[in-house]
Design an enzyme around this catalytic site. Structure first.
Site, short mmCIF file in Angstrom:
data_model
loop_
_atom_site.label_atom_id
_atom_site.label_comp_id
_atom_site.label_asym_id
_atom_site.label_seq_id
_atom_site.Cartn_x
_atom_site.Cartn_y
_atom_site.Cartn_z
N ASP A 242 0.82 -1.21 0.00
CA ASP A 242 0.00 0.00 0.00
C ASP A 242 0.86 1.27 0.00
OD1 ASP A 242 -2.74 1.22 0.62
OD2 ASP A 242 -1.53 2.02 2.26
N GLU A 310 1.67 -0.31 -4.93
CA GLU A 310 0.68 0.69 -5.31
C GLU A 310 1.38 2.04 -5.43
OE1 GLU A 310 -3.34 2.93 -3.72
OE2 GLU A 310 -1.58 2.67 -2.46
C1 GLC Z 1 -3.84 3.46 -0.33
C2 GLC Z 1 -5.13 2.69 -0.25
C3 GLC Z 1 -6.20 3.61 0.20
C4 GLC Z 1 -5.84 4.14 1.56
C5 GLC Z 1 -4.46 4.77 1.55
C6 GLC Z 1 -3.96 4.99 2.93
O1 GLC Z 1 -3.87 4.44 -1.30
O2 GLC Z 1 -5.42 2.09 -1.48
O3 GLC Z 1 -7.45 3.00 0.22
O4 GLC Z 1 -6.79 5.06 1.98
O5 GLC Z 1 -3.51 3.97 0.92
O6 GLC Z 1 -3.63 3.77 3.52
#
Ligand code: GLC
Ligand code: MG
Length: 615
Positions: A242, A310
């Site tokens: 993440d 991500e």
């Molecule tokens: C990432 C997740 C998102 C979350 C953020 C903070 O972008 O996909 O849903 O709010 O991280 O953890």
């Protein structure tokens, strides 16, 4: 059933017979191997169809209106039926749920809302028995402010004192204290929150309940590695990491330059995030995690454990994660670089070519149409484009990523201000929340027409079920002769063929509105597949002449639900009609299912040999 193998061996004593049979067996096995060489040179993850489950919204097993792990386990067969190879489940760790699980108060515990550790173990065991890989969400950038690390850090108890990023703040002339710099949180508002207990500010790149961890502290680095090992030991196959790009911040904490796009100093777009995103130490940490994953495979079963990151950064900083050991960074080009207003040329250049042409050598491409942070495909584009986009997603080379519900073309539901729960929207006011809310894309999975769309026995669910569920649901699409779901299944079946797994790709613009790509094996042009997608709301007639190897006559192999040409229709290479927003998969009329039948027959024959010879 008994096979009388001896009938087919003539004039031979038993040992000779055995020798011959062994020969035949080896031959048969070789034949079989060559057919199933689909993955010969590719690791399991390189061709996977990955499916993302947002656990609150997939299936509720206990009637509390919130999805859970037992619910997911009950529905794993759906993934198998859909042709999925691996599932990534968004966080189900213990959490106060400020950011619905992305605020973790214990990284090695399951939140009771989602179930127990036994539920998790059962889910993994069931997934394995069905041949599905399981990937977990790893959230390394921050914890919850209710995590015991933070509570201890707040009280300056070692070794936790420096687990987070604490700063004294700037003393102003009027003796008040201001945040140490101008940094803004990704959810809006300042990225610093003052705590009286410690007389200091802590950094949070997301909500103030999500304090950023300090990766310049070696204990934190070790904690996260231990957490990874904990879950690997429980049988998972990898991590979706993440928000990797926010892991490190510049250690000198300079103000970020103004972007000039807004006057609001609490808007994330107010600044250019030179010092809070994509720091080189972040990449180095990724490299350490890759080493951990590789070592883990080496010391256990030699099965690759993967890491996908991500990243919402520019192209070069995103692709750089490949070089540092991510198996792949998510390719968000179809989410961030193009939308329903883009021309086919823009889609080709910005979303497809930009990724394929810039991949580092030997890297595996990936394609992502949506996720829990963005509008659904049917709403970001148009409902008519769902199949064509799934064709692109599932038939381009590499990994495909599908957010739950996209296999049936689920749509965003508009959520009232009263029902809104996403912190990114709750941070706004009633007039502006909608453009920031992620709730519309997180509504419960629409299984059927029963209570709460078959998601829960409870009429009240954590987010309302989309009001279109009576007509838009999985059961209806299974019953229908033609549906998004059936197209999706046909695509995942085709995806398993060697030509899609290993074939070359050639992307061409056939007209202002139609993109076509071919997938071809160098060894045989007969298997070639041509995928045509029309990005305009009008029918286009195009020629495939630009593809030199395209045969003169082709057949429609898969057609989107809105296509006038249906599967089985013969078409000529020089003139193919593509309906408005439609997608078509064309190929020569070679019936690939025949290969499967031959191979299955070969396998049966081998088994018969083995049985009869009591191997
Ligand atoms: C990432 C997740 C998102 C979350 C953020 C903070 O972008 O996909 O849903 O709010 O991280 O953890
Ligand atoms: Mg950080």
């Amino acid at each position: 059933m008994t096979f009388r193998i001896s009938n087919i061996t003539i004039g031979c004593n038993r040992s000779c017979e055995l020798g011959k049979m062994r020969g035949v067996l080896v031959f048969a096995l070789l034949a079989l191997t060559s057919w199933s060489s689909v993955n010969a040179n590719l690791d399991w993850w390189q061709t996977m169809a990955l499916y993302q489950i947002y656990p609150r919204s997939f299936k509720d097993s206990d009637g509390d209106g919130i999805g859970d792990l037992a619910g997911i386990e009950n529905k794993l067969q759906h993934l198998v039926d859909t042709g999925i190879d691996a599932v990534w489940i968004s966080p189900f760790y213990e959490s106060p749920m400020v950011d619905f699980g992305y605020d973790i108060s214990n990284f090695t515990a399951i939140d009771p809302i989602f179930g127990t550790m036994d539920d998790f173990d059962n889910l993994v065991a069931m997934a394995k028995s069905l041949g599905l890989k399981v990937i977990m969400d790893l959230v390394p950038n921050h914890s919850s402010d209710e995590h015991e690390w933070f509570i201890n850090s707040l009280a300056s108890i070692d070794p936790y004192t420096d687990y987070y990023i604490w700063m004294n703040g700037t003393e102003l002339e009027n003796e008040t204290i201001a945040p140490p710099n101008n940094w803004v949180s990704g959810f809006g508002g300042y990225a610093w929150t003052w705590r009286v207990e410690r007389q200091a500010y802590y950094l949070h790149q997301y909500t103030e309940e999500q304090p950023d961890l300090n990766y310049r502290n070696e204990y934190v680095v070790q904690e996260m590695k231990d957490i990874m090992e904990f879950w690997l030991d429980r049988g998972i196959d990898g991590f979706r990491v993440d928000s990797i790009m926010t892991l490190f911040e510049d250690a000198t904490f300079p103000d970020e330059p103004l972007s000039g796009t807004t006057d609001d100093p609490t808007d994330y777009d107010y600044l250019l995030h030179y010092y809070t995103l994509d720091q080189i130490e972040t990449y180095e940490m990724v490299a350490q995690w890759r080493e951990l994953l590789d070592d883990y495979a080496f010391k256990t079963d030699n099965v690759t454990r993967i890491m996908m990151t991500e990243v919402y950064s520019n192209l070069s900083m995103t692709l750089l994660y490949y070089d540092y050991g991510a198996h792949f960074p998510f390719n968000f080009r179809f989410i961030r670089s193009v939308d329903s207003s883009s021309t086919a040329q823009e889609v080709k250049e910005l979303a497809i070519d930009a990724w394929l042409d810039n991949l580092p050598g030997n890297a595996t491409a990936d394609w992502v149409l949506g996720n829990h942070d963005n509008s659904r495909v049917a709403s970001r584009y148009t409902p008519e484009q769902v199949d064509a986009l799934n064709m692109i997603n599932l038939l381009l080379p590499g990994v495909s990523v599908t957010y739950y519900g996209e296999e049936i073309g689920m749509e965003d539901e508009s959520i009232s201000w009263e029902d809104t729960v996403d912190p990114q929207a709750c941070n706004q006011d009633e007039d502006s929340y909608e453009s920031n809310s992620r709730d519309p894309a997180r509504t419960p999975m629409q299984w059927d027409t029963t209570t709460s769309a078959g998601f829960s026995t409870n009429e009240s669910t954590w987010l309302p079920v989309n009001s279109n569920y009576l007509t838009l649901n999985l059961a209806a699409q299974i019953d229908a002769d033609v549906s998004h779901y059936k197209v999706f299944q046909d695509l995942t079946t085709l995806r398993k063929e060697t030509v899609i797994q290993e074939g070359t790709v050639n992307v061409q613009l056939l007209s202002d509105n139609v993109i076509c790509f071919s997938r071809e094996l160098e060894s045989s042009s007969e298997d070639a597949v041509f995928v045509l997608t029309n990005f305009a709301n009008n029918t286009e007639t195009v020629s495939l002449d630009v593809f030199e190897n395209a045969p003169d006559s082709l057949v429609v192999y898969i057609a989107s639900v809105n296509s006038t040409l249906t599967a089985g229709t013969a078409v000529s290479r020089s003139s193919v009609e593509v309906s408005a927003y439609a997608g078509l998969v064309l190929r020569t009329s070679t019936d690939s299912s025949a290969n499967v039948l031959i191979s299955t027959a070969t396998l049966t024959l081998c088994m018969a040999f083995l049985v009869s010879l009591q191997f």
